[in-house]
Design a protein around this motif. Structure first.
Motif, PDB file in Angstrom:
ATOM      1  N   SER A   1       0.842  -1.197   0.000  1.00 32.55           N
ATOM      2  CA  SER A   1       0.000   0.000   0.000  1.00 32.55           C
ATOM      3  C   SER A   1       0.879   1.249   0.000  1.00 32.55           C
ATOM      4  O   SER A   1       2.100   1.157  -0.142  1.00 32.55           O
ATOM      5  CB  SER A   1      -0.932  -0.005   1.208  1.00 32.55           C
ATOM      6  OG  SER A   1      -0.185   0.010   2.400  1.00 32.55           O
ATOM      7  N   GLY A   2       0.270   2.399   0.195  1.00 30.13           N
ATOM      8  CA  GLY A   2       1.012   3.650   0.097  1.00 30.13           C
ATOM      9  C   GLY A   2       2.138   3.775   1.090  1.00 30.13           C
ATOM     10  O   GLY A   2       3.147   4.447   0.829  1.00 30.13           O
ATOM     11  N   ASP A   3       2.018   3.120   2.261  1.00 32.51           N
ATOM     12  CA  ASP A   3       3.078   3.238   3.269  1.00 32.51           C
ATOM     13  C   ASP A   3       4.260   2.304   2.995  1.00 32.51           C
ATOM     14  O   ASP A   3       5.250   2.323   3.726  1.00 32.51           O
ATOM     15  CB  ASP A   3       2.518   2.977   4.670  1.00 32.51           C
ATOM     16  CG  ASP A   3       1.946   1.564   4.816  1.00 32.51           C
ATOM     17  OD1 ASP A   3       2.173   0.713   3.929  1.00 32.51           O
ATOM     18  OD2 ASP A   3       1.251   1.318   5.824  1.00 32.51           O
ATOM     19  N   LYS A   4       4.142   1.450   1.944  1.00 31.37           N
ATOM     20  CA  LYS A   4       5.203   0.525   1.517  1.00 31.37           C
ATOM     21  C   LYS A   4       5.487  -0.569   2.547  1.00 31.37           C
ATOM     22  O   LYS A   4       6.436  -1.333   2.388  1.00 31.37           O
ATOM     23  CB  LYS A   4       6.506   1.272   1.198  1.00 31.37           C
ATOM     24  CG  LYS A   4       6.367   2.372   0.155  1.00 31.37           C
ATOM     25  CD  LYS A   4       5.885   1.819  -1.174  1.00 31.37           C
ATOM     26  CE  LYS A   4       5.782   2.923  -2.215  1.00 31.37           C
ATOM     27  NZ  LYS A   4       5.258   2.435  -3.507  1.00 31.37           N
TER      28      LYS A   4
ATOM     29  N   GLY B   1     -12.049 -11.619   7.819  1.00 30.75           N
ATOM     30  CA  GLY B   1     -10.788 -11.229   8.445  1.00 30.75           C
ATOM     31  C   GLY B   1      -9.637 -11.251   7.466  1.00 30.75           C
ATOM     32  O   GLY B   1      -8.792 -10.348   7.441  1.00 30.75           O
ATOM     33  N   GLN B   2      -9.589 -12.291   6.628  1.00 32.17           N
ATOM     34  CA  GLN B   2      -8.529 -12.397   5.631  1.00 32.17           C
ATOM     35  C   GLN B   2      -8.715 -11.371   4.513  1.00 32.17           C
ATOM     36  O   GLN B   2      -7.744 -10.878   3.948  1.00 32.17           O
ATOM     37  CB  GLN B   2      -8.513 -13.813   5.069  1.00 32.17           C
ATOM     38  CG  GLN B   2      -8.079 -14.851   6.102  1.00 32.17           C
ATOM     39  CD  GLN B   2      -8.456 -16.264   5.705  1.00 32.17           C
ATOM     40  OE1 GLN B   2      -9.399 -16.487   4.947  1.00 32.17           O
ATOM     41  NE2 GLN B   2      -7.719 -17.240   6.221  1.00 32.17           N
ATOM     42  N   ARG B   3      -9.964 -11.030   4.203  1.00 36.05           N
ATOM     43  CA  ARG B   3     -10.232 -10.075   3.122  1.00 36.05           C
ATOM     44  C   ARG B   3      -9.918  -8.641   3.524  1.00 36.05           C
ATOM     45  O   ARG B   3      -9.770  -7.777   2.652  1.00 36.05           O
ATOM     46  CB  ARG B   3     -11.695 -10.192   2.675  1.00 36.05           C
ATOM     47  CG  ARG B   3     -11.966 -11.464   1.903  1.00 36.05           C
ATOM     48  CD  ARG B   3     -13.437 -11.694   1.632  1.00 36.05           C
ATOM     49  NE  ARG B   3     -13.608 -12.938   0.902  1.00 36.05           N
ATOM     50  CZ  ARG B   3     -14.059 -13.035  -0.357  1.00 36.05           C
ATOM     51  NH1 ARG B   3     -14.399 -11.948  -1.021  1.00 36.05           N
ATOM     52  NH2 ARG B   3     -14.170 -14.204  -0.933  1.00 36.05           N
ATOM     53  N   THR B   4      -9.812  -8.378   4.808  1.00 38.99           N
ATOM     54  CA  THR B   4      -9.478  -7.028   5.264  1.00 38.99           C
ATOM     55  C   THR B   4      -8.068  -6.958   5.845  1.00 38.99           C
ATOM     56  O   THR B   4      -7.644  -5.897   6.309  1.00 38.99           O
ATOM     57  CB  THR B   4     -10.485  -6.557   6.318  1.00 38.99           C
ATOM     58  OG1 THR B   4     -10.502  -7.488   7.412  1.00 38.99           O
ATOM     59  CG2 THR B   4     -11.886  -6.447   5.734  1.00 38.99           C
ATOM     60  N   SER B   5      -7.334  -8.058   5.786  1.00 32.44           N
ATOM     61  CA  SER B   5      -5.982  -8.086   6.333  1.00 32.44           C
ATOM     62  C   SER B   5      -5.037  -7.233   5.492  1.00 32.44           C
ATOM     63  O   SER B   5      -5.103  -7.230   4.260  1.00 32.44           O
ATOM     64  CB  SER B   5      -5.464  -9.530   6.387  1.00 32.44           C
ATOM     65  OG  SER B   5      -4.091  -9.572   6.717  1.00 32.44           O
ATOM     66  N   THR B   6      -4.147  -6.512   6.154  1.00 34.92           N
ATOM     67  CA  THR B   6      -3.108  -5.728   5.468  1.00 34.92           C
ATOM     68  C   THR B   6      -1.740  -6.388   5.614  1.00 34.92           C
ATOM     69  O   THR B   6      -0.714  -5.741   5.467  1.00 34.92           O
ATOM     70  CB  THR B   6      -3.057  -4.299   6.028  1.00 34.92           C
ATOM     71  OG1 THR B   6      -2.786  -4.360   7.445  1.00 34.92           O
ATOM     72  CG2 THR B   6      -4.370  -3.571   5.791  1.00 34.92           C
TER      73      THR B   6
ATOM     74  N   GLY C   1      -3.102  -3.710  -8.366  1.00 38.32           N
ATOM     75  CA  GLY C   1      -2.563  -4.078  -7.068  1.00 38.32           C
ATOM     76  C   GLY C   1      -1.901  -5.427  -6.990  1.00 38.32           C
ATOM     77  O   GLY C   1      -1.720  -5.962  -5.894  1.00 38.32           O
ATOM     78  N   ILE C   2      -1.516  -6.008  -8.138  1.00 34.16           N
ATOM     79  CA  ILE C   2      -0.873  -7.319  -8.168  1.00 34.16           C
ATOM     80  C   ILE C   2       0.586  -7.135  -8.556  1.00 34.16           C
ATOM     81  O   ILE C   2       0.900  -6.589  -9.612  1.00 34.16           O
ATOM     82  CB  ILE C   2      -1.567  -8.256  -9.165  1.00 34.16           C
ATOM     83  CG1 ILE C   2      -3.047  -8.410  -8.831  1.00 34.16           C
ATOM     84  CG2 ILE C   2      -0.869  -9.610  -9.180  1.00 34.16           C
ATOM     85  CD1 ILE C   2      -3.333  -8.995  -7.477  1.00 34.16           C
ATOM     86  N   ARG C   3       1.488  -7.623  -7.694  1.00 31.77           N
ATOM     87  CA  ARG C   3       2.921  -7.427  -7.914  1.00 31.77           C
ATOM     88  C   ARG C   3       3.511  -8.462  -8.862  1.00 31.77           C
ATOM     89  O   ARG C   3       4.331  -8.150  -9.706  1.00 31.77           O
ATOM     90  CB  ARG C   3       3.645  -7.460  -6.569  1.00 31.77           C
ATOM     91  CG  ARG C   3       5.104  -7.071  -6.630  1.00 31.77           C
ATOM     92  CD  ARG C   3       5.684  -6.867  -5.246  1.00 31.77           C
ATOM     93  NE  ARG C   3       5.531  -8.055  -4.404  1.00 31.77           N
ATOM     94  CZ  ARG C   3       5.898  -8.112  -3.131  1.00 31.77           C
ATOM     95  NH1 ARG C   3       6.384  -7.041  -2.533  1.00 31.77           N
ATOM     96  NH2 ARG C   3       5.738  -9.221  -2.436  1.00 31.77           N
TER      97      ARG C   3
END
Length: 727
Positions: free
Chosen positions: A71-74, A108-113, A140-142
């Motif tokens: 995400s934006g915070d890397k 829970g897994q769908r909102t995990s960061t 969003g896929i690396r």
């Protein structure tokens, strides 16, 4: 035929050349293999047929393992919900209809960061967009790995996660759960059943069976995004009404379970005399119905999709592993020891291997394995162990080490494509860790056989991509091969060249094929770097035992490579002293067995204690592992009696099979016994190594650590007394 190498615009290159090659350049072969477009036999026009196939191909669902972008915070990752939202908002056309996330991922897994590697199901429109130059930014896929397309009938798409099933499995303190991930598992075999109170052989020891080839059933106890999950209650019902006069009609059971349902596939392993999964599970958890130990070895079985197992060109065999491990973890949470909340110990076996990958533990599947094992262990202090084979590629000539120095800056190597190969062929050249890679650090020249010209691409920090185009008799162009270079990126931080070719043959007229013969590779070091050590791996491409003929293994060759010893002509199983050929046996260890946590098992011959010629060894490039496997177990009873005995597909039968894939489940069985003796004691890879060192202390006759790991485990033969009394 007219061959022409064409370099592509660097700004428009796909991020992963292999994914692009499989999705687009192999379309005509995959469509023909799957019979797409044959539903309209009235049209004889090739153009119409191609159009129909293209449409049907676009609708195919692919299993993909992806690395989630930061995400934006890397630091934190994007969430699954954010990935779905990006697909919904994609321009110019939303892609949400071409993607669904496995419904096993809960809220829970769908909102995990804290995501790294996850599985998705997607169609070509989404996958191509992910693989575009702006795919990470927009979707969003690396990184991405894809499989062969799945059977449509096995998919159960939807947007909402599945509700947790209301199930509990009561077990005792001595219970160890054994999970087997394989293909062709005949779950009604008598080695996986128990007698009831009346002495009748009818009770199953399998608590959960996920058949990824099955048709979804809305009324099933446990739902899945692909295939059908059977619980012990459901399996028991099928067994009960197929027992007649005390005898089980096994064929009827497998028809009802869908394991020999010919509507979905022309190949059914359980209909054959020997099936890989039944043999492996027999060694890992098979017990005669009257043996008390069997009561305490509860089974979770996962059957892999037939398309992924049989079609080696997609390199997708390892992809279901992430979902299989998640399934096992979710089912394990339903076990209860008495009234306590303790979960039982778990031993898992995955007896498949792969030649490709970075071999340093940083690949997507290796990271997924370590993550799942870590999560399982964090939930309890009970043992959580995964066993993997070291692989059977020791003599396959599919690995080379290219050392480029100032004194010898150039090296040459031949890559041999066999004729009549219906599968694609792939080769990777991995650079060492260089970040950044100096421009022209090295150059790779590829020259095809016969009239095929050559192409040279440099290594550096700019991606490169060239395709070889052939034309048919009508002047239509087709890509038959490609050479690509990708600069280093996290987490591997190693540049990589990839060579890809379409099949060298096909029974249908699907356009030009790749020319068979010697593809010549020339490596040349630039002046901008010191010595370079390159690792070359060729993808495994053999037709697997029992499957219809499909792949033929490509291989590396060099005039200095010695296959046979002199005098006598015996096969040389280890690189001899003074070995100066870049083609080597060392380092052919299973590419997915290089992570930090799984225990890796090689194979040896019981009669003389020698390592099996095919048993692959190290070194790995992961400094946190041993130089080779962790241990070795018997994979052949003797030179004359190849393989070891275990379950055939039908009850009462025993058949031999060899390979490190049969050595591995014997260690799984042994580990379950060790854990049962002390269920609360942690048991991991280190315990396997320690036992091997104890059983096989250093001696002049002990095989090299690169081949055997800690040593040869002294494990009692499971069924060997049937062929060799006194074992």
């Amino acid at each position: 035929m007219t061959y022409d190498w064409t370099e592509l615009d660097p700004e428009k290159l796909p991020r992963d050349p292999r994914t692009d090659f499989v999705l687009n350049e192999l379309e005509r072969f995959i469509a023909a293999d799957l019979g797409l477009g044959d539903e309209d036999p009235d049209s004889d026009h090739d153009v119409d047929l191609l159009a129909r196939r293209s449409t049907a191909f676009d609708k195919q669902w692919w299993m993909a393992v992806v690395s989630v972008a930061r995400s934006g915070d890397k630091i934190s990752s994007l969430t699954i919900n954010e990935l779905i939202k990006k697909a919904e908002e994609y321009q110019p056309v939303p892609l949400s209809d071409f993607l669904f996330v496995p419904r096993e991922y809960d809220e829970g897994q769908r909102t995990s960061t804290n995501l790294d590697v996850i599985t998705i199901y997607a169609q070509r429109a989404y996958l191509d967009a992910v693989n575009a130059p702006d795919g990470e930014e927009k979707l969003g896929i690396r990184s991405i790995l894809i499989s062969t397309p799945l059977e449509d009938e096995t998919l159960n798409p939807g947007a909402e996660p599945f509700a947790p099933p209301d199930l509990e499995v009561d077990v005792n303190q001595q219970t160890v759960v054994v999970a087997v991930i394989d293909h062709g598992i005949a779950i009604a075999h008598d080695l996986f059943r128990r007698r009831n109170g009346a002495g009748e052989l009818e009770l199953s020891r399998i608590d959960f069976f996920w058949d990824m080839d099955g048709a979804p059933e809305p009324a099933a106890d446990v739902q899945s995004s692909v295939g059908r999950v059977w619980t012990r209650r459901e399996i028991q019902n099928v067994l009960d009404h197929n027992i007649h006069n005390g005898l089980l009609d096994e064929a009827a059971v497998y028809r009802e379970l869908g394991l020999i349902d010919w509507r979905f596939s022309r190949f059914k392993a359980c209909a054959q005399r020997v099936s890989h999964g039944t043999h492996v599970m027999g060694l890992a958890a098979g017990y005669p119905p009257d043996e008390d130990t069997g009561e305490d070895r509860r089974i979770i079985a996962v059957q892999l999709p037939t398309r992924l197992v049989g079609n080696t060109s997609g390199n997708g065999l390892k992809l279901p592993l992430e979902q299989a491990l998640r399934f096992i973890a979710a089912r394990l949470s339903k076990y209860k020891i008495g009234r306590a909340s303790h979960l039982p110990p778990l031993v898992m076996n995955f007896s498949f291997g792969n030649f490709m990958g970075p071999h340093d533990g940083t690949g997507e599947i290796e990271r997924a394995i370590d993550k799942e094992l870590t999560d399982m262990s964090a939930a309890t202090h009970r043992a959580r162990l995964l066993l993997l084979p070291s692989g059977n590629g020791n003599l396959s000539q599919c690995h080379a080490v290219i050392n480029l120095t100032g004194a010898a800056p150039r090296e040459r190597l031949d890559w041999n494509l066999q004729p009549a190969d219906r599968s694609a062929s792939f080769l990777d050249v991995w650079l060492p860790v260089l970040n950044p890679v100096p421009n022209n650090a090295m150059r790779l020249k590829l020259k095809g056989p016969g009239s095929v010209g050559s192409i040279t691409l440099p290594a550096g920090m700019v991606p490169q991509h060239a395709v070889l185009i052939d034309t048919d008799e009508n002047g239509n162009p087709f890509v038959v091969a490609a050479l690509a270079y990708r600069p280093p990126s996290a987490p591997t931080f190693r540049g990589k060249f990839t060579v890809m070719t379409v099949p060298t043959d096909h029974p249908m007229n699907v356009g030009p094929v790749a020319p068979s013969g010697k593809w010549k590779l020339t490596f040349k070091k630039g002046a901008a770097v010191e010595d370079l050590a390159l690792n070359v791996w060729v993808q495994r491409d053999d037709t697997l035992p029992g499957f219809p003929e499909f792949g033929r293994q490509s291989y590396l060759s060099d005039a200095r490579y010695r296959r046979f010893g002199r005098p006598g002509g015996d096969v040389v199983a280890e690189d001899p002293p003074g070995h100066d050929s870049p083609v080597c046996r060392a380092g052919m260890i299973n590419g997915i067995a290089c992570g930090n946590l799984p225990a890796v098992v090689a194979g040896f011959v019981r009669s003389d204690g020698e390592m099996a010629d095919y048993s692959a060894g190290g070194p790995t490039l992961n400094g946190l592992r041993l130089a080779g496997p962790d241990a070795s177990a018997v994979s052949d009873d003797s030179v004359a009696l190849s393989g070891v005995l275990s379950a055939g597909s039908s009850s009462g039968s025993r058949v031999p099979m060899n390979g490190t894939s049969v050595a591995t489940p014997q260690v799984a069985r042994w580990a379950a016994d060790q854990i049962a003796a002390s269920p609360t004691t942690p048991f991991g890879r280190a315990k396997v190594v320690a036992a091997a060192l104890n059983d096989d202390p250093p001696s002049p006759r002990k095989p090299s650590i690169l081949r055997t790991g800690g040593g040869r485990l002294s494990i009692e033969s499971v069924f060997g007394q049937l062929r060799w009394p006194g074992q």
